[in-house]
Every structure is written in structure tokens, then in C-alpha cells.
Write an enzyme that holds these catalytic residues in place. Structure first.
Site, PDB file in Angstrom:
ATOM      1  N   ARG A  29     -10.369 -11.619   1.748  1.00 19.85           N
ATOM      2  CA  ARG A  29     -11.192 -12.689   1.170  1.00 19.85           C
ATOM      3  C   ARG A  29     -10.465 -14.033   1.211  1.00 19.85           C
ATOM      4  NH1 ARG A  29     -11.614  -9.249  -4.243  1.00 19.85           N
ATOM      5  NH2 ARG A  29     -11.358  -7.650  -2.644  1.00 19.85           N
ATOM      6  N   LYS A  76       0.840  -1.198   0.000  1.00 13.76           N
ATOM      7  CA  LYS A  76       0.000   0.000   0.000  1.00 13.76           C
ATOM      8  C   LYS A  76       0.879   1.253   0.000  1.00 13.76           C
ATOM      9  CE  LYS A  76      -3.916  -1.818   2.711  1.00 13.76           C
ATOM     10  NZ  LYS A  76      -4.964  -1.623   1.700  1.00 13.76           N
TER      11      LYS A  76
END
Ligand code: BES
Ligand code: MN
Ligand code: ZN
Length: 434
Positions: free
Chosen positions: A288, A214
Site C-alpha cells: 500500500r 516474515k
């Protein structure tokens, strides 16, 4: 006052000061939120006058009194574990509300459960890692009616059939783990035989993005990427205390997502618990991956209703803003009862569609499914991804709390920091189903 059905509250501070408080009448404040805000005002005025107790006279329904108490306790919370000054030694405040013992007790318990979730989420990632989180869960629930089981370490997780947790956590500074918490009502209690609830929380104690790193701006906020797991633990703390009449299991999917020579790479392909092959296109879509096997497992363990809670996508904040959660899943009636539970608890969720046409956005030429979709509809494609791992016969709700869980500017009765959002919804849902 007529609209909210409430009456003004009178607050008498110890030095004889008398405050008259009137609930706010904003139409979006539902589920007792205006009473929680009043509670916050009481906590704030005590703080401002350096008082430590107040006598509150309320003529209200029990539910409103409970909300008021929640507001005091949530409004009084500050994260002080890493402070050395006076602030760390601030006395806890006492609020006396005559004649409302049950509502006061319920409010204090609910707020304590949520403040537990908040404290975990506010803890810095050098102090709260998957192992220390798991240890906290074990300690909290020892000696209660909730059984705790922990599967820890990359090797054990792979062997036990949780490759997603192993993939995401294998470069973390501490070993990834799965914490299972199982509660069964005692034989004496009449219980609904048709409902077994499972709560599955995303517990990334720090999400750097991994190899798909990020940007640095506000990256620290990703210490709150375990807010889903924190809400599940908060709810299980409530379950341990209240012993509801349905079986409830909580699952914490704990890992730290870091870049390292041992980290998973974009391009990795691995086989999930349910046999599907997953292509890891972006290591920052890690939530996920840790949830998918555990959703499958919760179904194997007999859950009839599964709720997963996750700070899953920035896209959900783009779609809905950061003051309501996204709601997706399977089984309309169940989704509506989750939404209603949220509204009754003062937490708003808005449903997004798992539109079948978007499944093809997750196609990959070399695997059964890719872990990211295209540029658009990111909250939805994340939900569709998860849906492929939920056993077919269960009702399932997915709560994307990426926005409301992290409020570094403060919000309502939340001081700057993490909110524990969805803890109250889960508690309310457990009450409604039981
Ligand atoms: N934990 C983040 C989502 C998030 C972002 C939560 C901001 C709270 C605030 C999640 O793991 C993530 O990185 N999601 C990616 C998905 C993308 C790579 C498909 C995102 O939202 O950008
Ligand atoms: Mn991520
Ligand atoms: Zn994440």
C-alpha cells in the site's frame, strides 16, 4: 454438450493417433475456461507422447477457439530459464487449427502476454530485481507506440514525489524505481475522448517483510510479490501490439522490501504525495505504501479510470480462498465492468465492501493514517488505505490477487509456480473500454 454450446474436439497426433476431447461441464468454469482446459489437455498429451504438433479440428465460436489456443500455450509453459537438463531444450509445440486464423492469433497474443507476466513472476529474486525488471520493460517496449519513462533511485523518487517507493525500497539490494508506460492512439484512430485508463501494479521483487520480518516458511513465494506489476507489463505488451483506441498508461511500482540498517522502521512517519502523513506500523504492509503515491500521480496525469493490481494481503486469501481475486473500489458501474471483464476472460473476482465504519481502524494518534488496521478485515482495511490516495473524481478498481497469482501446487492449466493472474482481465477490460 448443449449446455456449453461447444462440440467435442478431435486431436490428430503426427503418428496418426486420434484423440476425442470433450469440454468439462462444471458450472463454475465460465469465460471459456472449459476450452482452455481442453487446450491444456492437448499440450499435456503432446508432452506425454513426445509429439510436437497436432491438428485440431474444432467447430466452435471464435471466442472458444481463442480460449482453446490460450489453454494450449498456457498449459505448455514451464519456467525453464534456470534448468540445465533436457527440459530446458524442449521444443515448442505447434497446433494447427484450420480456418480460424484470427482466433488463433488473438489467443497466441493473449497467452504470450500472460506467459511474459508468469516468467517475470517465476524468476528468482537474485535475477529479477527492480532494476532488471525496469530494463526488461524498456527493452520490450522500445520501438513500439508505448513510451517508457523511468524514475530510479531513492533520491530521485523522493524528489519526484514518490516517498512510499523510497521508504520501502531504500534497503533493497537494487535501487527502487517507478516505470511509466504511456500509450496514446494515433490521430487516425477514432478514440473515445472520455476514457483514459491507468494500470498500477505492485512490483515488490522480493518481500521479506522488512524489519517486520516474515517467518521463513514459504518465504520464497514472495518472489511473486511483483505479480501485479508483471500483469501490467503483460497487458502493456498486448497494448503495444494491438494499439487499442483509448489512451492507456501502465505504472510499475518496483522495490525490494528488505531488513537492513538503512531500512525503514516500524514507527517511521512520512508525508505522502497527496500531503497525508503515514505512520509505518508494520513494514510488511509495504504494498500500500508503494502504490499510494502512484495512484495519486496517475490521477494527476489525467486518468479517468484507474485499476491497481497487487498481491496485497494474506487476509484476502482468508476471505475468498486462493482461486479468485478480491475486487474493491469506487464507481459501481466500473467495478461491475471489471468483474465482467474477468468473467469473460475466465478469471473470477469477488467484490468486498470499503465499509466506512472501518476507516477508524486506520486511525493513529500521531499521523493522519496508520499503515495497518486491526486483526479482522485486512483486505478491506488495505483497500480503504489505498482509497485515501486515489483522487476523488476518478473511477477506481483495486484487485487483490494475493491468492490466485501464486499457485505453487499448480492449478487448471498452470504448472506449479506463478500464474500471471489478471493479465487476461486487464486485456479484456482494455478491449471493452475501447
Ligand atoms: N505480499 C504480502 C501479501 C501476501 C501474502 C501475498 C501471501 C501473497 C501471499 C503483503 O505485503 C503482506 O505482507 N501483507 C501483510 C499485511 C499485514 C502486515 C497487515 C499480510 O497479509 O500479512
Ligand atoms: Mn509484505
Ligand atoms: Zn508484499
Amino acid at each position: 454438450m448443449a449446455k456449453s454450446g461447444g462440440s467435442p474436439s478431435h486431436v490428430l497426433t503426427p503418428d496418426g493417433r486420434f484423440l476425442l476431447l470433450k469440454p468439462d461441464e462444471k458450472p463454475w468454469l465460465v469465460g471459456g475456461e472449459n476450452w482452455r482446459l481442453l487446450g491444456r489437455d492437448i499440450a499435456d498429451s503432446l508432452r506425454a507422447t513426445k509429439g510436437d504438433s497436432a491438428l485440431v479440428l474444432v467447430h466452435g465460436r471464435g471466442a472458444n477457439v481463442q480460449a482453446l489456443v490460450e489453454g494450449v500455450a498456457l498449459g505448455d509453459y514451464r519456467f525453464n530459464l534456470c534448468r540445465s537438463g533436457k527440459e530446458s531444450k524442449r521444443n515448442r509445440i505447434a497446433v494447427h487449427i484450420p480456418g480460424q486464423a484470427d482466433a488463433v492469433k488473438a489467443g497466441l497474443l493473449t497467452a504470450a502476454s500472460q506467459n511474459l507476466a508468469r516468467e517475470l513472476a517465476d524468476m528468482p529474486p537474485n535475477q529479477l530485481n527492480p532494476q532488471t525488471f525496469a530494463a526488461r520493460a524498456r527493452k520490450l517496449l522500445s520501438g513500439t507506440g508505448v513510451d517508457v519513462r523511468i524514475t530510479s533511485g531513492v533520491g530521485s523518487l523522493r524528489k519526484a514525489g514518490f516517498p512510499g517507493l523510497a521508504q520501502v525500497g531504500m534497503a533493497g539490494s537494487a535501487d527502487p524505481c517507478l516505470v511509466e508506460m504511456h500509450y496514446k492512439p494515433s490521430k487516425k484512430r477514432k478514440s473515445r475522448k472520455d476514457v483514459r485508463l491507468a494500470l498500477v501494479g505492485k512490483g515488490i521483487t522480493f518481500d521479506s517483510g522488512g524489519i517486520s520480518l516474515k517467518p521463513g516458511d514459504k518465504m520464497w513465494e514472495m518472489k511473486g510479490d511483483m505479480s501485479g506489476a508483471a500483469a501490467v507489463l503483460g497487458a502493456m505488451a498486448w497494448v503495444a501490439e494491438r494499439e487499442p483506441s483509448i489512451p492507456i498508461s501502465g505504472y510499475l511500482c518496483l522495490a525490494e522490501n528488505m531488513p537492513d540498517r538503512g531500512a525503514q522502521r516500524p514507527g517511521d512517519i512520512y508525508q505522502a504525495r497527496n500531503g497525508k502523513w503515514i505512520h509505518v506500523d508494520n513494514t510488511d504492509a509495504e504494498g500500500r505504501l508503494v502504490l499510494s503515491d502512484v495512484l495519486t500521480y496517475a490521477g494527476e496525469c489525467g486518468a479517468t479510470h484507474i485499476v491497481d493490481i497487487a498481491t496485497l494481503t494474506g487476509a484476502c486469501m482468508v476471505a475468498l480462498g486462493d482461486r479468485m481475486g478480491g475486487l474493491m473500489g469506487r464507481g459501481e458501474a466500473f467495478l461491475q465492468s471489471v468483474r465482467a471483464a474477468g468473467q469473460e476472460a475466465g478469471e473470477e473476482f469477488w467484490q468486498l465492501p470499503l465499509y466506512g465504519e472501518y476507516r477508524s481502524l486506520l486511525d493513529h494518534p500521531h499521523a493522519d493514517i496508520n499503515n495497518i488496521g486491526g486483526r479482522y478485515g485486512g483486505a478491506i482495511t488495505a483497500g480503504i488505505f489505498l482509497s485515501e490516495f486515489v483522487p476523488e473524481n476518478v473511477q477506481w478498481a483495486h484487485l487483490d490477487i494475493a491468492g490466485p497469482a501464486i499457485q505453487s501446487g499448480g492449478w487448471r492449466y498452470y504448472a506449479k509456480g506463478m500464474t500471471g493472474f489478471s493479465t487476461r482481465t486487464l486485456i479484456r477490460l482494455a478491449q471493452k473500454l475501447g
